[in-house]
Design a protein around this motif. Structure first.
Motif, PDB file in Angstrom:
ATOM      1  N   GLU A 264      -0.242   2.032  12.200  1.00 22.47           N
ATOM      2  CA  GLU A 264      -1.198   1.394  11.763  1.00 22.47           C
ATOM      3  C   GLU A 264      -0.819   0.300  10.885  1.00 22.47           C
ATOM      4  N   GLY A 265      -0.045   0.177   9.998  1.00 21.18           N
ATOM      5  CA  GLY A 265       0.578  -1.138   9.253  1.00 21.18           C
ATOM      6  C   GLY A 265       1.031  -1.959  10.215  1.00 21.18           C
TER       7      GLY A 265
ATOM      8  N   TYR B 180       0.655  -1.129  -0.132  1.00 18.55           N
ATOM      9  CA  TYR B 180       0.058  -0.084  -0.095  1.00 18.55           C
ATOM     10  C   TYR B 180       0.886   1.230   0.119  1.00 18.55           C
ATOM     11  N   ASP B 181       0.378   2.389  -0.285  1.00 21.70           N
ATOM     12  CA  ASP B 181       0.841   3.646  -0.411  1.00 21.70           C
ATOM     13  C   ASP B 181       0.820   4.495   0.853  1.00 21.70           C
ATOM     14  N   ILE B 182       1.700   4.675   1.474  1.00 21.47           N
ATOM     15  CA  ILE B 182       1.632   5.615   3.007  1.00 21.47           C
ATOM     16  C   ILE B 182       1.072   6.756   2.837  1.00 21.47           C
TER      17      ILE B 182
ATOM     18  N   PHE C 251      -4.548   1.627   1.744  1.00 18.07           N
ATOM     19  CA  PHE C 251      -4.445   1.035   2.924  1.00 18.07           C
ATOM     20  C   PHE C 251      -5.565   0.426   3.510  1.00 18.07           C
ATOM     21  N   ASN C 252      -7.015   1.092   2.732  1.00 17.11           N
ATOM     22  CA  ASN C 252      -8.329   0.661   3.313  1.00 17.11           C
ATOM     23  C   ASN C 252      -8.738  -0.462   2.347  1.00 17.11           C
TER      24      ASN C 252
ATOM     25  N   LEU D  51      -6.762  -2.888   1.732  1.00 16.69           N
ATOM     26  CA  LEU D  51      -5.789  -3.956   2.290  1.00 16.69           C
ATOM     27  C   LEU D  51      -6.426  -5.278   2.453  1.00 16.69           C
ATOM     28  N   THR D  52      -7.731  -5.141   3.151  1.00 17.20           N
ATOM     29  CA  THR D  52      -8.643  -6.354   3.799  1.00 17.20           C
ATOM     30  C   THR D  52      -9.102  -7.067   2.465  1.00 17.20           C
ATOM     31  N   THR D  53      -9.649  -6.320   1.414  1.00 19.29           N
ATOM     32  CA  THR D  53     -10.193  -6.867   0.260  1.00 19.29           C
ATOM     33  C   THR D  53      -9.182  -7.804  -0.467  1.00 19.29           C
ATOM     34  N   TRP D  54      -7.848  -7.351  -0.605  1.00 19.46           N
ATOM     35  CA  TRP D  54      -6.481  -7.872  -1.309  1.00 19.46           C
ATOM     36  C   TRP D  54      -5.966  -9.052  -0.384  1.00 19.46           C
ATOM     37  N   LEU D  55      -6.341  -9.032   0.873  1.00 17.40           N
ATOM     38  CA  LEU D  55      -5.778 -10.111   1.670  1.00 17.40           C
ATOM     39  C   LEU D  55      -6.852 -11.020   1.748  1.00 17.40           C
TER      40      LEU D  55
END
Length: 166
Positions: free
Chosen positions: A87-88, A40-42, A48-49, A51-55
């Motif tokens: 957060e990461g 993700y791009d900091i 970042f939001n 990430l849950t879908t990609w994970l």
């Protein structure tokens, strides 16, 4: 090619670009992968939001033992940061991921991200978590690991099989 524990390891890396329009193609890359880097791009909270879908995609379409590293990229742009490092780290901890921040622009931690992921995969091989005889796990053992007699029996004219890799 990298060296881990004195062994030459060949990494095959596929960049799926992370674009929503390529999502169905990306899913096919997870099958047969031993590891994944979720980036993700900091400086962009929306990455970042997502990430849950990609994970979820990665876990649904991969081996359950796949090593996943979470990468916060663009650490060189601290002044534009929208996602705190903590957060990461918290997301990674909550989901059992390895975490680090990188900068593709300055090359900070980029090589380390790949090496650390490969080391985790290697450790899982050593622990017997990955079945190295099942290429569906994303691991291929090179010819130098074949039985000595089989290697020599298959060679002709005094030539020996070339040294492959994982």
């Amino acid at each position: 090619m990298i060296t881990i524990d004195g062994k030459q390891i060949k990494l095959q890396i596929w960049d799926t670009a992370g674009q929503e329009s390529f999502r169905s193609i990306t899913r096919s890359y997870y099958r047969g992968a031993a590891g994944a880097l979720l980036v993700y791009d900091i400086t962009r909270r929306d990455t970042f939001n997502h990430l849950t879908t990609w994970l979820e995609d990665a876990r649904q379409h991969s081996n359950s033992n796949m090593v996943i590293m979470l990468i916060g990229n663009k650490s060189d742009l601290e002044s534009r940061r929208e996602v705190k490092k903590e957060e990461g780290e918290a997301f990674a901890r909550e989901h059992g991921l390895i975490f680090m921040e990188t900068s593709a622009k300055t090359a900070s931690n980029v090589e380390e991200a790949f090496i650390n992921t490969a080391k985790e995969i290697y450790e899982k091989i050593q622990e017997g978590v990955f079945d190295i005889n099942n290429e569906a796990n994303g691991i291929k053992i090179g010819p130098q690991h074949a039985a000595t007699s089989a290697t020599h029996a298959g060679s002709q004219g005094g030539q020996q099989a070339g040294g492959g890799c994982c």
